[in-house]
Design a protein around this motif. Structure first.
Motif, short mmCIF file in Angstrom:
data_model
loop_
_atom_site.label_atom_id
_atom_site.label_comp_id
_atom_site.label_asym_id
_atom_site.label_seq_id
_atom_site.Cartn_x
_atom_site.Cartn_y
_atom_site.Cartn_z
N LEU A 118 34.41 -49.64 5.38
CA LEU A 118 32.96 -49.80 5.41
C LEU A 118 32.39 -49.02 4.24
O LEU A 118 32.45 -47.79 4.22
CB LEU A 118 32.38 -49.27 6.73
N ALA A 119 31.83 -49.72 3.26
CA ALA A 119 31.19 -49.05 2.12
C ALA A 119 29.72 -48.81 2.46
O ALA A 119 29.06 -49.65 3.09
CB ALA A 119 31.30 -49.90 0.87
N THR A 120 29.19 -47.67 2.01
CA THR A 120 27.78 -47.36 2.29
C THR A 120 26.88 -48.02 1.25
O THR A 120 26.00 -47.41 0.66
CB THR A 120 27.54 -45.84 2.33
N SER A 121 27.13 -49.29 1.02
CA SER A 121 26.30 -50.13 0.17
C SER A 121 26.28 -51.50 0.80
O SER A 121 27.33 -52.10 1.03
CB SER A 121 26.88 -50.20 -1.25
N TYR A 137 26.57 -56.29 4.73
CA TYR A 137 25.83 -56.30 5.99
C TYR A 137 24.32 -56.22 5.79
O TYR A 137 23.57 -55.88 6.70
CB TYR A 137 26.30 -55.13 6.87
N PHE A 138 23.84 -56.58 4.61
CA PHE A 138 22.42 -56.51 4.29
C PHE A 138 21.54 -57.27 5.26
O PHE A 138 20.37 -56.93 5.45
CB PHE A 138 22.17 -57.02 2.86
N ASN A 139 22.08 -58.33 5.87
CA ASN A 139 21.27 -59.14 6.78
C ASN A 139 21.75 -59.08 8.23
O ASN A 139 21.35 -59.92 9.04
CB ASN A 139 21.20 -60.59 6.30
N GLY A 154 28.19 -51.38 -6.16
CA GLY A 154 28.12 -51.31 -4.71
C GLY A 154 29.29 -51.97 -4.00
O GLY A 154 29.43 -51.80 -2.78
N CYS A 155 30.12 -52.71 -4.74
CA CYS A 155 31.26 -53.37 -4.10
C CYS A 155 32.50 -53.33 -4.99
O CYS A 155 33.47 -52.67 -4.68
CB CYS A 155 30.90 -54.82 -3.74
N ARG A 156 32.44 -54.03 -6.11
CA ARG A 156 33.63 -54.13 -6.97
C ARG A 156 34.16 -52.76 -7.39
O ARG A 156 35.38 -52.52 -7.37
CB ARG A 156 33.29 -54.97 -8.20
N PRO A 215 12.63 -48.44 1.42
CA PRO A 215 13.86 -48.39 0.61
C PRO A 215 15.00 -49.22 1.21
O PRO A 215 15.99 -48.68 1.72
CB PRO A 215 14.19 -46.90 0.57
N ILE A 216 14.87 -50.54 1.13
CA ILE A 216 15.85 -51.41 1.76
C ILE A 216 17.21 -51.38 1.08
O ILE A 216 18.20 -51.80 1.66
CB ILE A 216 15.36 -52.88 1.81
N GLY A 217 17.27 -50.85 -0.15
CA GLY A 217 18.54 -50.84 -0.86
C GLY A 217 19.43 -49.66 -0.52
O GLY A 217 20.54 -49.56 -1.06
#
Length: 383
Positions: A123-126, A164-166, A133-135, A286-288
């Motif tokens: 689980l990445a905190t992004s 998991y943004f949505n 944020g991923c690669r 701050p949704i990001g």
């Protein structure tokens, strides 16, 4: 009869198999004044960031005693996830490793391997698709696995949970936080308040190539995913308050060479613009960001708040998701969803908005690096 998602039997004990561990993978941050410069050296290694910029960023940390809140927030999230797993009867150990500070990812993966774990979810905190944020986390995983291979250790197989943004467990706490921030405004300006959804600015070239190749284009998946999440929150706020409020996705925390185009507008520029246009107040959401780490505390609570004060513009800031129990439950749901998929079943995949659930496995060409490097947990360039 249409194919229906597999649902566990009522009362069945949750089963994460074939996975035997979860790794929380995060950015890391200094935990004292002496840590700040070494931490920033880790963050900027190989990127050519001017030393003047490093000193400036370092001052941000020193304003808070040289301590970034991110590590404490990750500890709180670990506690919340473990408590949720225990309460749900899910027997799955949870580990934590960072990209840039202790506990370092390589050390944590060594601990995982030595404990005999062979199938590990990450689980990445992004929450969104992007290189950083991923690669880049996938590259970090590949680098650490290469170290373990050189040491002769048996390597666990690593899979990364989808973006998991949505997911409702990520979005619904932000809806509630936005309503709370609105309520904190003076009643005389509340109904006219604008909503500024904020996220980390990245180079436009990185944004345009974020996500799978078919989605590459203006802003790529990075911008599309943020806009979709913002729209869901704005719609929910309108439904709860009966007020239609203008909103915009804006950016913060830009760094790097000034001649390279980054996503705009910056939050401070946005505050000036809406103030000039007659907006009576702004709620910053701050949704990001998963938690209230340094870029939230400084760029929003300090810098943007100071700009609003200069303008005489009332502002409030919504809380991030942090260790909200709904987010911890979402992590469990994502784990079980992926486990069901690995066992050949078709699980229920929760998602709000128009984009639907993200991919489980990053395809070739997803969020490409400027210089190709091995990346774990994807279909290309495996270590």
């Amino acid at each position: 009869m249409p194919d229906q998602p597999h649902l566990p039997a009522p009362g069945a004990r949750p089963d994460a198999g074939p996975y035997d561990a979860l790794l929380l993978l995060s950015f890391g941050g200094p935990e004292g004044p002496d840590d700040v410069v070494p931490f920033l050296e880790n963050v900027t290694r190989g990127r050519g960031i001017p030393r003047e910029r490093l000193k400036e960023v370092g001052q941000h940390y020193f304003l808070f005693g040289g301590v970034s809140p991110i590590n404490a927030q990750n500890r709180a999230l670990l506690d919340a996830i473990r408590a949720d797993f225990t309460g749900a009867g899910l027997d799955l150990p949870v580990y934590w490793g960072n990209r840039n500070w202790a506990p370092y990812l390589t050390d944590t993966l060594r601990e995982i391997a030595d404990a005999g774990h062979r199938r590990v979810l990450v689980l990445a905190t992004s929450a969104y698709a992007s290189y950083s944020g991923c690669r880049q986390y996938r590259e970090n995983l590949a680098d650490s696995l290469a170290v373990l291979a050189d040491e002769g250790r048996a390597l666990p197989r690593i899979d990364k949970l989808r973006h998991y943004f949505n997911h409702p467990g990520f979005v619904e706490p932000m809806i509630e936080a936005t309503l709370t921030a609105l309520d904190a405004l003076p009643e005389t300006v509340r109904d006219g308040a604008r909503i500024a959804f904020t996220t980390h600015s990245i180079p436009t070239a990185a944004a345009d190539t974020s996500g799978p190749v078919p989605t590459h284009g203006d802003g790529g998946s990075y911008v599309a995913q943020h806009l979709d999440t913002a729209r869901v929150i704005a719609d929910a706020v309108r439904a709860a308050t009966g007020v239609e409020r203008p909103w915009q996705l804006v950016y913060q925390s830009r760094s790097g060479a000034p001649h390279i185009p980054w996503l705009e507008p910056d939050i401070c520029d946005h505050l000036e613009e809406v103030h000039a246009g007659g907006a009576p107040a702004v709620v910053m959401v701050p949704i990001g960001f998963v938690s209230d780490h340094m870029e939230v505390l400084y760029d929003l609570d300090t810098e943007a708040a100071a700009k609003a004060g200069e303008l005489g513009l009332p502002v409030t800031r919504a809380a991030t998701v942090g260790a909200d129990p709904r987010f911890a439950a979402a992590v469990r749901e994502l784990v079980l969803e992926r486990a069901e998929t690995e066992r050949g079943r078709r699980p229920r995949r929760c998602a709000l908005g128009a984009l639907g659930p993200s991919h489980d496995i990053c395809p070739a060409g997803c969020c490409p690096a400027r210089t190709p490097r091995p990346a774990a947990a994807g279909t290309d360039e495996e270590p």
